[in-house]
Scaffold this active site. Structure first.
Site, PDB file in Angstrom:
ATOM      1  CD  GLU A  79      36.662  39.218  54.184  1.00  0.00           C
ATOM      2  OE1 GLU A  79      35.486  39.400  54.494  1.00  0.00           O
ATOM      3  OE2 GLU A  79      37.611  39.770  54.778  1.00  0.00           O
ATOM      4  CB  ALA A  95      42.487  43.233  58.218  1.00  0.00           C
ATOM      5  N   GLY A 135      40.732  38.822  55.895  1.00  0.00           N
ATOM      6  CA  GLY A 135      40.902  39.716  54.756  1.00  0.00           C
ATOM      7  C   GLY A 135      41.755  39.125  53.657  1.00  0.00           C
ATOM      8  CD  GLU A 184      36.897  37.574  59.100  1.00  0.00           C
ATOM      9  OE1 GLU A 184      37.446  38.070  58.117  1.00  0.00           O
ATOM     10  OE2 GLU A 184      36.423  36.409  59.111  1.00  0.00           O
TER      11      GLU A 184
END
Length: 262
Positions: free
Chosen positions: A116, A69, A113, A136
């Site tokens: 994911e 992200a 992300g 993260e």
């Protein structure tokens, strides 16, 4: 101001039936943002409704599928902002709503992300230069798009704990051995192999493809007995399909089936 599309799409000819979607934020290693995922959602729903599309391939660049992200975009967010907006939900998870098969072709970085997002797809084909990970923890937060939920289902608790708690990068070879990806190919061959795989899948009966996808996904959501019952009912339902009749007749007659996708 950058006017380049955040997501590129190549629609198929009638014979191909495979659509290619490509993240297009090279300046930030295809980091996912509200704007790019909103555009991706629009494109995916169009492709899912498009009768000429049977399989969707999603990829990035040679350097990065998606490096996570967009951290710069969320660095100054507070709790009220992310909670009230339900950040990284809504359009970020549009790929989960696709009824047609979705293949992630991953080269370079698929981190946070990006990893994911790849796990939301139905098949991951990785280049040998791919790097996966849930880093993260290294920036003081935790996975928020399924890293602590889909990863244990894919690779088991021990490896998911290792990967998420250390934040280390995972090679394509290790990801394949752990069961995260379906196959690893030379980087130069990634798109060739992926599109050949997509074309092979797209040549089969679309209703049967969607039933298989739905049935396998149910296996992750229910008990074994419930899943077996669902599978049995979907198998029975194929006997209402013209394609099931054509496929079995073609087998008996020793010829290639001519599926009509109904």
């Amino acid at each position: 101001m950058n006017t380049e599309p955040l997501v590129l799409v190549e629609r198929p000819t009638e014979a191909e039936r495979v659509a290619l979607v490509r993240f297009n934020r090279p300046q930030v290693m295809n980091a996912l943002s509200n704007e790019s995922t909103r555009e991706l959602e629009r494109i995916l729903h169009e492709l899912d409704r498009d009768a000429s599309v049977h399989v969707i391939v999603i990829t990035g660049s040679e350097k990065a599928f998606a490096a996570g992200a967009d951290i710069a975009a969320m660095a100054d967010f507070d709790y009220a902002t992310v909670y009230n907006e339900d950040y990284i939900t809504r359009h970020w998870e549009a790929v989960r709503q696709m009824r047609k098969p979705v293949i992630a072709a991953v080269a370079g970085y698929a981190l946070g992300g990006g990893c994911e997002f790849a796990m939301m797809c139905d098949i991951i084909i990785a280049a040998d230069n791919a790097k996966f990970g849930q880093p993260e923890i290294t920036i003081g937060t935790i996975p928020g798009m399924g890293g602590t939920q889909r990863l244990p289902r894919a690779v088991g608790k021990a490896k998911a704990m290792d990967w998420c708690l250390t934040g280390r990068f995972i090679t394509a070879a290790e990801a394949e051995a752990a069961g995260l990806v379906s196959r690893v190919v030379p980087a130069a061959d990634l798109m060739k192999v992926t599109l050949e795989t997509a074309s092979k899948i797209a040549g089969y009966s679309l209703p049967a493809l969607m039933k298989i996808k739905e049935s396998i996904n149910v296996a992750y959501e229910t008990t074994l007995s419930q899943g077996l019952l669902f599978e049995r009912r979907e198998f029975h339902a194929t006997f209402a399909l013209e394609d099931r009749r054509e496929g079995m007749r073609a087998f008996v007659e020793k010829r290639k089936p001519a599926f009509r996708h109904r």
